[in-house]
Design a protein around this motif. Structure first.
Motif, mmCIF file in Angstrom:
data_model
loop_
_atom_site.group_PDB
_atom_site.id
_atom_site.type_symbol
_atom_site.label_atom_id
_atom_site.label_comp_id
_atom_site.label_asym_id
_atom_site.label_seq_id
_atom_site.Cartn_x
_atom_site.Cartn_y
_atom_site.Cartn_z
ATOM 1 N N THR A 1 0.821 -1.195 0.199
ATOM 2 C CA THR A 1 -0.025 0.064 -0.172
ATOM 3 C C THR A 1 0.799 1.489 -0.097
ATOM 4 O OG1 THR A 1 -1.699 -1.057 1.471
ATOM 5 C CG2 THR A 1 -1.930 1.321 1.180
ATOM 6 N N VAL A 2 0.443 2.015 -0.838
ATOM 7 C CA VAL A 2 1.460 3.241 -1.053
ATOM 8 C C VAL A 2 0.257 4.329 -1.118
ATOM 9 C CG1 VAL A 2 3.243 5.000 -1.992
ATOM 10 C CG2 VAL A 2 3.355 2.285 -1.853
ATOM 11 N N SER A 3 0.031 5.396 -0.179
ATOM 12 C CA SER A 3 -1.186 6.471 -0.243
ATOM 13 C C SER A 3 -0.716 7.413 0.745
ATOM 14 C CB SER A 3 -2.490 5.838 -0.229
ATOM 15 O OG SER A 3 -3.446 6.784 -0.205
ATOM 16 N N GLN A 4 -0.433 8.742 0.239
ATOM 17 C CA GLN A 4 -0.434 9.818 1.201
ATOM 18 C C GLN A 4 -1.763 10.080 1.945
ATOM 19 O OE1 GLN A 4 2.636 10.826 2.497
ATOM 20 N NE2 GLN A 4 3.567 9.102 1.244
ATOM 21 N N ARG B 1 -4.386 8.016 2.784
ATOM 22 C CA ARG B 1 -4.906 7.060 3.507
ATOM 23 C C ARG B 1 -5.096 7.467 4.903
ATOM 24 N NH1 ARG B 1 -5.507 1.199 2.930
ATOM 25 N NH2 ARG B 1 -5.620 0.349 5.118
ATOM 26 N N ASN C 1 0.152 1.554 5.550
ATOM 27 C CA ASN C 1 0.609 2.357 4.499
ATOM 28 C C ASN C 1 2.223 2.533 4.506
ATOM 29 O OD1 ASN C 1 -0.064 4.271 2.511
ATOM 30 N ND2 ASN C 1 0.593 6.285 3.828
ATOM 31 N N LEU D 1 5.291 4.345 4.078
ATOM 32 C CA LEU D 1 5.957 5.569 4.239
ATOM 33 C C LEU D 1 7.046 5.907 3.256
ATOM 34 C CD1 LEU D 1 5.550 6.229 8.064
ATOM 35 C CD2 LEU D 1 4.065 6.719 6.495
ATOM 36 N N PHE E 1 6.873 1.443 7.170
ATOM 37 C CA PHE E 1 5.385 1.402 7.464
ATOM 38 C C PHE E 1 4.872 2.183 8.644
ATOM 39 C CE2 PHE E 1 6.451 -2.769 5.524
ATOM 40 C CZ PHE E 1 5.644 -2.731 4.312
ATOM 41 N N SER E 2 3.759 2.772 8.390
ATOM 42 C CA SER E 2 2.989 3.061 9.580
ATOM 43 C C SER E 2 2.164 2.255 9.735
ATOM 44 C CB SER E 2 2.320 4.520 9.162
ATOM 45 O OG SER E 2 1.344 4.373 8.101
ATOM 46 N N TYR F 1 -10.764 2.025 10.921
ATOM 47 C CA TYR F 1 -10.130 2.626 9.560
ATOM 48 C C TYR F 1 -10.746 4.062 9.236
ATOM 49 C CZ TYR F 1 -7.822 -1.860 9.052
ATOM 50 O OH TYR F 1 -6.950 -2.940 9.161
#
Length: 789
Positions: free
Chosen positions: A38-41, A43, A58, A60, A94-95, A270
């Motif tokens: 997952t890569v989404s700023q 999210r 996510n 980071l 990751f966060s 979420y």
């Protein structure tokens, strides 16, 4: 040719072919080709309370991609050759979720890395090169690297290892737990397997709010809801950070009770707002939020029957101004309660546990299941407690209502138990709980306090959990009876997509029936079938007299409706009402509705009159108004002129009415869908519904086209259509003698004129729309005083 010569020729050919054959083009994936989990700023950061499995965390940052080609034997004279299989190495940061929390485990794909639980800042080396299969043959490979965990603190943690490995300056991510998957090999990061589509990473994470530094913030490995509720209001990162103060004594008391009950909570959010999360938490522990009327502090309390009845405050005839009972809640009485929960020990699998009240099933005479989601319940033991608690509340009928009292109760709070003694309803010693309270205004001369109350049907004991128990042995409802008050009608165009449908409103003959079997004999030949399960409703009576032009109406009682624009109503059919007047049916709609609980009346505004194939009628008090949304509509489609019999089989908890005891009712269809619409906006000498007229007279109108697909207000002056083939018949009568004065048929325009000389009497105008020998569903009829000048 001898064998040795043959072999040498074959060997030379083979070697030459191998040398001349192009090598396969095996290229590893580049960093742009790598598919990360997952890569989404944008999210949102998840919020885990208790334990949770964070899926799709996510990424980071990332870096240090290295690919290593696996070479295999190429056979005779080839040595090692590229196999097309690669090992992929990369560092990923990751966060996880809000913290500070604890990392209990890591999964890649469906495989656990076997991590030792971590707190604070910690690191562990994991070596599972063949976790998903033999990497030398392209079987998947595994993970080899280091797992570095940062729990997340208010000040944030800038991980220098992350900056060194990926080469990017990192923020501290205040109060966010993070994980770095990495390795300090000279070339590349952690080994991620054979596939450029990396396995999805899941983190088993735990966070236990503990704002008061208490020892009961963990309940058997799960969170204490009391401390979550505190932080939900005060935490500046993920909470709503309100300015008001919280009753910390009440928080501590709630936390202690929950710890004693073992009611731990594990829930992952979420998304969702604070109000929704608070409501879910309070429902889970059976609690309420209120504001202390003396201190103004936010206060939470658990709804437990741990009171002493003799110590409860009470309201009686001297304090109560008015009280009403809103039924016995039998319609929402269940016989079994099914609770869905998340079993953490079984890999966060959803399961369901059911509790049944056999006595309630027997009394109601049918199975009434109720399904509830308690996704914060982390195991079967806690789910069993909740299912038992809810079954004890939901499988017993109880009274509810509203009361108004003096200032005696101004400082009472939501959730508080008290006693009702109200002689007009024969209520003595009734234990109830406050569902909602409006303390009123002390400056108001009346100063009334308004309380929504719910009866506590029996004492649960000091604990909230225990046996389900049983319902009373006395019958819960009355004996089923014949339905005598009803209204049957043929649905007009627009109200149904299928022609010739039967609509029905019926009133409960007993008072606590839960429905009826609607049996129909479509051919009146004695062959009955059950069309559908019917629901009772009650009409709202018109409160006073209204003329044909009234556009604001007051009805007795409460109307279950919302405001809508006329455009929405015309397109979707909202807020439609069928009036049953002495002069016939009239369909109306309204754009606004306001209920007055003092007078128990609803005011309808923006009323549109004479819809479909009806026209405005005079109304008198007690004329019935039925809301279309509450109508029963037949599943069966009838013929245009069918003669149908029907009977209504009342059902209560004591059984169903014997079919032979239900009166057979007759309904004859009138080809409503096959008839043209009346014209609208009918005037005499340009006046709507005049009280008196002076000759000569001209009747005028606006066309209506039923094929237009939209509702038309009768007073709309615009002509729509007319529908192809429609003409009008206009008749003028001396209403005093019923003598026909003039009749004109075949009119295609929008007016007709009549005159008389030297006479004065009541004149009656009748207008009928006609098409192909078929008349409109109604004939417009209006009587007015006529005189010559």
């Amino acid at each position: 040719m001898d064998p040795l010569t043959y072999f040498l020729i074959w060997l030379g050919t083979t070697i030459l072919t191998a040398m001349l054959t192009p090598k396969p083009d095996f290229d590893p994936a580049s960093e742009e080709d790598i598919s990360l989990p997952t890569v989404s700023q944008s999210r949102r950061i998840p919020l885990v309370i208790g334990q949770g499995l964070v899926t799709g965390p996510n990424v980071l940052d990332k870096g240090n991609l290295f690919t290593h080609a696996i070479r295999v034997s190429g056979g005779l004279f080839k040595g090692k050759v590229d196999s097309g299989i690669f090992r992929y190495y990369m560092d990923m940061f990751f966060s996880i979720a809000w913290g500070p929390g604890e990392l209990l485990g890591v999964k890649m794909g469906d495989h656990d890395l076997g991590l030792t639980p971590m707190t604070g800042t910690a690191e562990e080396v994991i070596s599972l090169a063949n976790l998903w299969g033999d990497d030398s043959t392209g079987g998947g490979g595994g993970f080899v690297g280091k797992v570095r965990f940062n729990a997340g603190v208010d000040a944030g943690i800038i991980d220098t290892t992350v900056e060194a490995r990926v080469g990017n300056i990192q923020p501290g991510y205040p109060n966010v737990a993070t994980v770095l998957l990495w390795h300090d090999w000279k070339r590349g990061g952690a080994y991620m397997g054979n596939n450029p589509t990396f396995k999805g990473v899941k983190f088993h994470y735990a966070y236990y709010p503990n704002p008061l530094s208490a020892v009961d913030h963990k309940i058997n490995g799960h969170a204490n809801v009391a401390y979550f509720l505190h932080d939900l209001n005060k935490d500046p990162q993920w909470g709503r950070d309100i300015g008001g103060t919280i009753d910390l004594t009440a928080i501590s008391a709630m936390a202690a009770t929950l710890a004693t009950e073992g009611l731990g909570w594990s829930r992952t959010f979420y998304n969702g707002d604070a109000a929704a999360m608070e409501a879910e938490a309070l429902e889970y522990v059976s609690g309420v939020r209120t504001r202390n009327p003396l201190t103004g502090q936010i206060t939470y309390k658990l709804l437990r029957d741990d009171f002493v009845v003799g110590n409860l405050l009470s309201l009686g005839d001297n304090e109560i101004i008015d009280l009403y009972i809103d039924g016995s809640s039998l319609s929402v009485t269940a016989t079994e309660v099914a609770v869905t929960y998340v079993d953490i020990a079984e890999g966060f699998k959803r399961k369901t546990i059911t509790r049944t009240n056999v006595a309630a099933r027997t009394q109601l005479g049918r199975r009434v299941p109720m399904a509830l989601d308690y996704l914060g319940a982390p195991d079967g033991a806690i789910a069993d407690k909740i299912a038992t608690r809810e079954a004890r509340k939901l499988t017993v009928p109880k009274r509810r209502g509203k009361l108004w009292c003096s200032r005696e109760a101004w400082d009472w709070s939501t959730g508080e138990a008290f006693i009702i003694n109200w002689s007009p309803e024969g209520m003595s010693g009734v234990i109830a709980r406050i569902v909602n309270i409006n303390r009123g205004n002390i400056l108001d001369v009346n100063g009334r306090v308004e309380i929504d109350w719910l009866e506590i049907p029996f004492d649960y004991g000091t604990g909230v959990f225990g046996d389900v128990g049983s319902t009373p042995t006395v019958p819960l409802t009355g004996v089923p009876a014949d339905v005598t008050e009803f209204f049957a009608f043929e649905l007009p165009d627009f109200a149904t997509a299928s022609p010739h449908k039967l609509g029905l409103f019926a009133v409960d003959p007993v008072g606590d029936s839960y429905g009826f079997d609607w049996q129909i004999d479509s051919a009146s030949g004695g062959t009955w079938f059950v069309d559908s399960d019917g629901q009772f409703t009650t009409p709202s009576d018109v409160s006073t007299t209204y003329n044909e032009q009234a556009v604001t109406l007051i009805l007795d009682g409460w109307i279950d409706a919302q405001s809508h624009t006329w455009a929405d109503i015309a397109a979707n059919g909202y807020n439609l009402v069928l009036l049953d007047t002495a002069n016939g049916q009239e369909w109306i709609a309204f754009t606004g509705a306001a209920y007055n609980d003092t007078t128990d009346e609803t005011t309808l505004t923006g009323v549109k009159r004479g819809l479909f194939d009806t026209y405005p009628k005079e109304m008198v008090a007690t004329d019935a108004a039925w809301l279309l949304d509450e109508a029963n509509v037949s599943d069966h489609t009838f013929g245009a002129t069918d003669d149908a019999d029907f009977r209504l089989i009342d059902k209560t908890a004591q059984g169903s009415l014997a079919e032979g005891s239900a009166t057979v009712r007759d309904f004859v269809f009138n080809n409503r869908h096959g008839r043209p619409f009346l014209p609208g906006n009918i005037k005499i000498d340009s006046v709507l519904f005049p009280a008196s007229v002076t000759g000569p007279l001209t009747a005028s109108w606006a066309h209506r086209d039923k094929t237009g697909g939209a509702l038309r207000d009768w007073f709309d002056t615009t002509s729509y259509g007319p529908e192809s083939g429609v003409t009008y018949k206009v008749e003028w009568y001396n209403d005093d003698t019923s003598a026909l004065l003039q009749t004109t048929s075949g009119i295609t325009g929008t007016s007709d004129t009549w005159t008389d000389t030297g006479n004065s009497y009541n004149v009656r105008l009748e207008i009928t729309a006609q098409r192909g020998g078929v008349d409109s569903f109604e004939t417009f009829v209006f009587v007015t005083a006529f005189s010559q000048p």
